[in-house]
Design a protein around this motif. Structure first.
Motif, PDB file in Angstrom:
ATOM      1  N   ARG A 109       0.857  -1.182   0.000  1.00 54.42           N
ATOM      2  CA  ARG A 109       0.000   0.000   0.000  1.00 54.42           C
ATOM      3  C   ARG A 109       0.893   1.231   0.000  1.00 54.42           C
ATOM      4  N   GLN A 110       0.384   2.278  -0.590  1.00 57.01           N
ATOM      5  CA  GLN A 110       1.113   3.538  -0.557  1.00 57.01           C
ATOM      6  C   GLN A 110       0.205   4.566   0.105  1.00 57.01           C
ATOM      7  N   ASP A 111       0.636   5.087   1.252  1.00 57.40           N
ATOM      8  CA  ASP A 111      -0.112   6.085   2.008  1.00 57.40           C
ATOM      9  C   ASP A 111       0.702   7.364   2.043  1.00 57.40           C
ATOM     10  N   GLY A 112       0.268   8.340   1.258  1.00 55.41           N
ATOM     11  CA  GLY A 112       1.012   9.595   1.233  1.00 55.41           C
ATOM     12  C   GLY A 112       2.437   9.373   0.783  1.00 55.41           C
ATOM     13  N   GLY A 113       3.380   9.667   1.655  1.00 58.90           N
ATOM     14  CA  GLY A 113       4.787   9.505   1.321  1.00 58.90           C
ATOM     15  C   GLY A 113       5.392   8.230   1.867  1.00 58.90           C
ATOM     16  N   LEU A 114       4.550   7.248   2.248  1.00 58.94           N
ATOM     17  CA  LEU A 114       5.047   5.988   2.806  1.00 58.94           C
ATOM     18  C   LEU A 114       4.651   4.799   1.947  1.00 58.94           C
ATOM     19  N   VAL A 115       5.532   3.843   1.870  1.00 61.25           N
ATOM     20  CA  VAL A 115       5.219   2.543   1.273  1.00 61.25           C
ATOM     21  C   VAL A 115       5.068   1.566   2.430  1.00 61.25           C
ATOM     22  N   ARG A 116       3.920   0.895   2.508  1.00 61.21           N
ATOM     23  CA  ARG A 116       3.665  -0.084   3.562  1.00 61.21           C
ATOM     24  C   ARG A 116       3.593  -1.470   2.919  1.00 61.21           C
ATOM     25  N   VAL A 117       4.332  -2.403   3.502  1.00 61.70           N
ATOM     26  CA  VAL A 117       4.415  -3.759   2.960  1.00 61.70           C
ATOM     27  C   VAL A 117       4.023  -4.748   4.051  1.00 61.70           C
ATOM     28  N   ASP A 118       3.141  -5.665   3.703  1.00 61.51           N
ATOM     29  CA  ASP A 118       2.778  -6.773   4.584  1.00 61.51           C
ATOM     30  C   ASP A 118       3.178  -8.064   3.882  1.00 61.51           C
ATOM     31  N   VAL A 119       3.838  -8.944   4.599  1.00 61.24           N
ATOM     32  CA  VAL A 119       4.240 -10.248   4.067  1.00 61.24           C
ATOM     33  C   VAL A 119       3.637 -11.308   4.979  1.00 61.24           C
ATOM     34  N   SER A 120       2.976 -12.284   4.380  1.00 61.03           N
ATOM     35  CA  SER A 120       2.483 -13.422   5.159  1.00 61.03           C
ATOM     36  C   SER A 120       2.935 -14.699   4.470  1.00 61.03           C
ATOM     37  N   ALA A 121       3.218 -15.702   5.290  1.00 57.66           N
ATOM     38  CA  ALA A 121       3.696 -16.980   4.769  1.00 57.66           C
ATOM     39  C   ALA A 121       3.133 -18.104   5.630  1.00 57.66           C
ATOM     40  N   PRO A 122       2.797 -19.218   5.007  1.00 59.09           N
ATOM     41  CA  PRO A 122       2.266 -20.339   5.793  1.00 59.09           C
ATOM     42  C   PRO A 122       3.370 -20.999   6.616  1.00 59.09           C
ATOM     43  N   VAL A 123       2.968 -21.538   7.746  1.00 55.35           N
ATOM     44  CA  VAL A 123       3.899 -22.312   8.573  1.00 55.35           C
ATOM     45  C   VAL A 123       3.294 -23.702   8.741  1.00 55.35           C
ATOM     46  N   SER A 124       4.137 -24.705   8.600  1.00 53.03           N
ATOM     47  CA  SER A 124       3.631 -26.078   8.702  1.00 53.03           C
ATOM     48  C   SER A 124       4.438 -26.841   9.741  1.00 53.03           C
ATOM     49  N   ALA A 125       3.803 -27.855  10.274  1.00 57.74           N
ATOM     50  CA  ALA A 125       4.443 -28.702  11.280  1.00 57.74           C
ATOM     51  C   ALA A 125       4.525 -30.125  10.745  1.00 57.74           C
ATOM     52  N   PRO A 126       5.562 -30.848  11.124  1.00 59.99           N
ATOM     53  CA  PRO A 126       5.657 -32.244  10.696  1.00 59.99           C
ATOM     54  C   PRO A 126       4.437 -33.033  11.161  1.00 59.99           C
ATOM     55  N   LEU A 127       3.921 -33.847  10.295  1.00 57.92           N
ATOM     56  CA  LEU A 127       2.769 -34.713  10.536  1.00 57.92           C
ATOM     57  C   LEU A 127       1.448 -33.966  10.647  1.00 57.92           C
TER      58      LEU A 127
END
Length: 109
Positions: free
Chosen positions: A68-86
């Motif tokens: 997103r760009q808000d005025g003079g700022l660039v805002r970045v959100d990163v999401s990633a899945p997390v998995s567990a064995p089994l």
């Protein structure tokens, strides 16, 4: 005494595996947060958003980048899945960052 030791080793092994997985999940969270910061800085400099998104997914497998760009700022959100064995996917990790647009980037189309 040998049977008691064998029975006691199973919970110890499970706890060690859980601790190792939690350490790996913590490392992945740091990686997601660092990727968000690097992406915000790169986009603030005016780099190509597609190239930046490619770098983020290269560093953090399965990552989704929201910008997103808000005025003079660039805002970045990163999401990633997390998995567990089994268990497979057990949730997701999130990181966010903001960076001020640089003067050259504000003039770019």
């Amino acid at each position: 005494m040998t049977a008691e030791l064998a029975v006691a080793l199973v919970p110890v092994a499970v706890l060690l595996l859980l601790a190792a997985w939690l350490a790996a999940a913590g490392t992945a969270q740091v990686r997601v947060q660092l990727a968000a910061g690097a992406a915000a800085r790169a986009l603030a400099r005016g780099e190509d958003p597609g190239l930046v998104a490619g770098r983020v997914t290269e560093v953090v497998g399965g990552a989704v980048l929201t910008v997103r760009q808000d005025g003079g700022l660039v805002r970045v959100d990163v999401s990633a899945p997390v998995s567990a064995p089994l268990l497979g996917a057990v949730g997701s990790l999130h990181g966010s960052a903001a960076a001020p647009l640089e003067a050259d980037a504000q003039d770019a189309p």
